[in-house]
Design a protein around this motif. Sequence first.
Motif, PDB file in Angstrom:
ATOM      1  N   PRO A 182      -2.738 -16.512  10.466  1.00 17.50           N
ATOM      2  CA  PRO A 182      -2.286 -15.085  11.716  1.00 17.50           C
ATOM      3  C   PRO A 182      -3.196 -16.159  12.401  1.00 17.50           C
ATOM      4  O   PRO A 182      -3.148 -15.712  14.373  1.00 17.50           O
ATOM      5  CB  PRO A 182      -3.228 -14.739  11.112  1.00 17.50           C
ATOM      6  N   ASP A 183      -5.155 -16.338  11.874  1.00 18.54           N
ATOM      7  CA  ASP A 183      -5.424 -16.938  13.632  1.00 18.54           C
ATOM      8  C   ASP A 183      -4.898 -18.018  14.685  1.00 18.54           C
ATOM      9  O   ASP A 183      -4.665 -18.631  15.647  1.00 18.54           O
ATOM     10  CB  ASP A 183      -6.700 -17.708  12.567  1.00 18.54           C
ATOM     11  N   LEU A 184      -4.306 -18.451  14.077  1.00 19.79           N
ATOM     12  CA  LEU A 184      -3.900 -20.197  14.706  1.00 19.79           C
ATOM     13  C   LEU A 184      -2.573 -19.673  14.915  1.00 19.79           C
ATOM     14  O   LEU A 184      -2.332 -19.898  16.596  1.00 19.79           O
ATOM     15  CB  LEU A 184      -2.713 -21.044  13.924  1.00 19.79           C
ATOM     16  N   ASP A 185      -1.654 -18.550  14.926  1.00 17.90           N
ATOM     17  CA  ASP A 185      -0.448 -18.163  15.525  1.00 17.90           C
ATOM     18  C   ASP A 185      -1.400 -17.262  16.680  1.00 17.90           C
ATOM     19  O   ASP A 185      -0.001 -17.015  17.729  1.00 17.90           O
ATOM     20  CB  ASP A 185       0.586 -17.216  14.810  1.00 17.90           C
ATOM     21  N   THR A 186      -2.219 -16.627  16.191  1.00 22.59           N
ATOM     22  CA  THR A 186      -2.551 -15.743  17.295  1.00 22.59           C
ATOM     23  C   THR A 186      -2.748 -16.762  18.397  1.00 22.59           C
ATOM     24  O   THR A 186      -2.502 -16.314  19.623  1.00 22.59           O
ATOM     25  CB  THR A 186      -3.589 -14.643  17.166  1.00 22.59           C
ATOM     26  N   VAL A 187      -3.937 -17.703  18.491  1.00 19.14           N
ATOM     27  CA  VAL A 187      -4.419 -18.673  19.374  1.00 19.14           C
ATOM     28  C   VAL A 187      -3.434 -19.216  20.472  1.00 19.14           C
ATOM     29  O   VAL A 187      -3.500 -19.499  21.363  1.00 19.14           O
ATOM     30  CB  VAL A 187      -5.573 -19.552  19.418  1.00 19.14           C
ATOM     31  N   MET A 188      -2.418 -19.401  19.498  1.00 22.14           N
ATOM     32  CA  MET A 188      -1.144 -20.826  20.463  1.00 22.14           C
ATOM     33  C   MET A 188      -0.043 -18.925  21.043  1.00 22.14           C
ATOM     34  O   MET A 188       0.080 -19.564  22.339  1.00 22.14           O
ATOM     35  CB  MET A 188       0.124 -20.675  18.703  1.00 22.14           C
ATOM     36  N   TYR A 189       0.207 -17.855  19.634  1.00 23.48           N
ATOM     37  CA  TYR A 189       0.961 -17.361  21.320  1.00 23.48           C
ATOM     38  C   TYR A 189       0.176 -16.737  22.504  1.00 23.48           C
ATOM     39  O   TYR A 189       0.348 -16.496  23.375  1.00 23.48           O
ATOM     40  CB  TYR A 189       0.851 -15.764  20.370  1.00 23.48           C
ATOM     41  N   THR A 190      -1.443 -16.403  22.147  1.00 24.30           N
ATOM     42  CA  THR A 190      -2.189 -15.786  23.413  1.00 24.30           C
ATOM     43  C   THR A 190      -2.089 -17.096  24.518  1.00 24.30           C
ATOM     44  O   THR A 190      -2.149 -16.265  25.752  1.00 24.30           O
ATOM     45  CB  THR A 190      -2.950 -15.142  22.958  1.00 24.30           C
ATOM     46  N   LEU A 191      -2.319 -17.514  24.096  1.00 28.72           N
ATOM     47  CA  LEU A 191      -2.297 -18.745  25.229  1.00 28.72           C
ATOM     48  C   LEU A 191      -0.736 -19.392  25.866  1.00 28.72           C
ATOM     49  O   LEU A 191      -0.975 -20.143  27.002  1.00 28.72           O
ATOM     50  CB  LEU A 191      -3.383 -20.110  24.595  1.00 28.72           C
ATOM     51  N   GLY A 192      -0.354 -19.111  24.915  1.00 28.11           N
ATOM     52  CA  GLY A 192       0.602 -19.604  25.186  1.00 28.11           C
ATOM     53  C   GLY A 192       2.092 -18.579  25.920  1.00 28.11           C
ATOM     54  O   GLY A 192       3.265 -18.903  26.178  1.00 28.11           O
ATOM     55  N   GLY A 193       1.447 -17.082  26.519  1.00 31.14           N
ATOM     56  CA  GLY A 193       2.102 -16.308  27.226  1.00 31.14           C
ATOM     57  C   GLY A 193       3.287 -15.928  26.116  1.00 31.14           C
ATOM     58  O   GLY A 193       4.024 -14.978  26.777  1.00 31.14           O
ATOM     59  N   GLY A 194       2.706 -15.895  24.661  1.00 32.30           N
ATOM     60  CA  GLY A 194       4.208 -14.810  23.880  1.00 32.30           C
ATOM     61  C   GLY A 194       3.539 -14.002  23.062  1.00 32.30           C
ATOM     62  O   GLY A 194       4.660 -13.282  22.288  1.00 32.30           O
ATOM     63  N   ALA A 195       1.685 -13.661  23.579  1.00 35.30           N
ATOM     64  CA  ALA A 195       1.573 -12.404  22.213  1.00 35.30           C
ATOM     65  C   ALA A 195       1.776 -11.193  22.625  1.00 35.30           C
ATOM     66  O   ALA A 195       1.925 -11.104  24.203  1.00 35.30           O
ATOM     67  CB  ALA A 195      -0.079 -12.944  22.414  1.00 35.30           C
ATOM     68  N   ASP A 196       2.015  -9.426  21.838  1.00 36.25           N
ATOM     69  CA  ASP A 196       1.852  -8.714  22.408  1.00 36.25           C
ATOM     70  C   ASP A 196       0.476  -8.103  23.022  1.00 36.25           C
ATOM     71  O   ASP A 196      -0.226  -8.634  22.044  1.00 36.25           O
ATOM     72  CB  ASP A 196       2.442  -7.801  20.950  1.00 36.25           C
ATOM     73  N   GLU A 197       0.684  -8.042  23.969  1.00 39.34           N
ATOM     74  CA  GLU A 197      -0.840  -7.894  24.936  1.00 39.34           C
ATOM     75  C   GLU A 197      -1.806  -5.893  24.272  1.00 39.34           C
ATOM     76  O   GLU A 197      -2.769  -6.579  24.481  1.00 39.34           O
ATOM     77  CB  GLU A 197      -1.184  -7.878  26.129  1.00 39.34           C
ATOM     78  N   ALA A 198      -0.631  -5.260  23.722  1.00 42.04           N
ATOM     79  CA  ALA A 198      -1.498  -4.093  23.513  1.00 42.04           C
ATOM     80  C   ALA A 198      -1.586  -4.162  22.319  1.00 42.04           C
ATOM     81  O   ALA A 198      -3.040  -3.754  21.582  1.00 42.04           O
ATOM     82  CB  ALA A 198      -0.396  -3.334  24.146  1.00 42.04           C
ATOM     83  N   ARG A 199      -0.961  -5.109  21.269  1.00 43.64           N
ATOM     84  CA  ARG A 199      -1.825  -4.945  19.841  1.00 43.64           C
ATOM     85  C   ARG A 199      -2.816  -6.322  20.562  1.00 43.64           C
ATOM     86  O   ARG A 199      -4.146  -5.993  18.907  1.00 43.64           O
ATOM     87  CB  ARG A 199      -0.891  -5.313  18.986  1.00 43.64           C
ATOM     88  N   GLY A 200      -2.634  -7.412  21.113  1.00 50.13           N
ATOM     89  CA  GLY A 200      -3.729  -8.726  20.136  1.00 50.13           C
ATOM     90  C   GLY A 200      -3.406  -9.548  19.724  1.00 50.13           C
ATOM     91  O   GLY A 200      -3.636 -10.561  19.954  1.00 50.13           O
ATOM     92  N   TRP A 201      -1.340  -9.452  19.052  1.00 46.93           N
ATOM     93  CA  TRP A 201      -1.820 -10.227  17.885  1.00 46.93           C
ATOM     94  C   TRP A 201       0.005 -10.418  18.406  1.00 46.93           C
ATOM     95  O   TRP A 201       0.484  -8.696  18.619  1.00 46.93           O
ATOM     96  CB  TRP A 201      -2.128 -10.069  16.052  1.00 46.93           C
ATOM     97  N   GLY A 202       0.881 -11.032  16.909  1.00 42.52           N
ATOM     98  CA  GLY A 202       2.215 -11.074  17.059  1.00 42.52           C
ATOM     99  C   GLY A 202       2.857 -11.455  18.432  1.00 42.52           C
ATOM    100  O   GLY A 202       2.155 -11.383  19.750  1.00 42.52           O
ATOM    101  N   ARG A 203       4.355 -11.178  18.217  1.00 43.65           N
ATOM    102  CA  ARG A 203       4.585 -12.128  19.698  1.00 43.65           C
ATOM    103  C   ARG A 203       4.873 -10.159  20.377  1.00 43.65           C
ATOM    104  O   ARG A 203       5.207  -8.846  19.557  1.00 43.65           O
ATOM    105  CB  ARG A 203       6.402 -12.116  19.353  1.00 43.65           C
ATOM    106  N   ALA A 204       5.317 -10.915  21.499  1.00 43.47           N
ATOM    107  CA  ALA A 204       5.184  -9.383  22.749  1.00 43.47           C
ATOM    108  C   ALA A 204       6.723  -9.092  22.268  1.00 43.47           C
ATOM    109  O   ALA A 204       7.876 -10.147  21.834  1.00 43.47           O
ATOM    110  CB  ALA A 204       5.485 -10.024  23.995  1.00 43.47           C
TER     111      ALA A 204
END
Length: 336
Positions: free
Chosen positions: A55-77
């Motif tokens: 979870p933590d590695l993926d959250t960093v990767m998705y957030t900095l790569g522009g693919g995170a769900d901004e409302a939840r802060g984790w997971g994919r958009a």
Amino acid sequence: MRIVVLAGGVGGARFLRGLKAALGIGADAPENDSTITVIGNTGDDITLFGLRVCPDLDTVMYTLGGGADEARGWGRADETFTVKEELAAYGMQPTWFGLGDRDFATHIVRAQMMAADYPLSAITAALCDRWQPGVRLLPMTDDRVETHVLVNDEGGRRAIHFQEWWVRHRAAIPAEQIIGAGAADATPAPGVLEAIAEADAVLLPPSNPVVSIGTILNVPGIRDAVAAKTVVGVSPIIGGAPVRGHADACLTAIGVETSARAVAEHYGPELLDGWLVDEADEGVSVEGIEVRSRPLYMSDPEATRELARAALDLAVELKDRASDTGGRTAAKEARP
């Protein structure tokens, strides 16, 4: 500058986005010589449906790569949960951990590479080739480490995975002990100690001090390497309450008060040089640690960038001050 950041999930990822902006790292600044190496927590990792979830590695990767769900802060958009619903229809457990369809793809790739005996560090690098996060993302270790929580409830005294305690029970069951299973025998992943040794400073974002940053520091060799550098941390506690999540329950489990001062004391002056607290905690002082108050809420990109800039500025100031008084390591060794 060469910066190393120890990071958990959402708070660490958002701080890193501000740090990239503060250092001018991005596609529009290809000639920038500043670098960020992120050492990510893997104690939250869990195996679900035959897949290894980080979870933590993926959250960093998705957030900095522009693919995170901004409302939840984790997971994919733009996520859907068809696979989760189908698994539940088959009676597959657990049902309390919500993997989305897009997220499943990441875990399938990771599982296939693990089956081919690739280490987690190589797998993480391969996943980042797609997302281009603009940082070097390293797991804290390639070894299997899992955070477990010792609880005593109607089911008796037992150890459960941290994710079950955090997600399913929302940390409502008092934790008797938090255990880093496998941490004592783990070794830092390739590149971790080298990145710390070469860093101009190490930053601790407002990640959970017990189960995120604390877990990273528990991998043998990492705490000592970090302590030899200029270290500035950002408090995850504002006005006696966690900024996000259930950090208070984690602190209670290890006998630490939920306050900005107590968390700094928990890290200790042998590790921390500087500590940023919110304006709500102005006046906090910790012996042996330089404490500054700044707005800590990462409410928008500008506020987040300014917070990261404040941490950088304090690190540079403290490093220069140590150089003037005989060196970084000698200054820490002189402390009580």
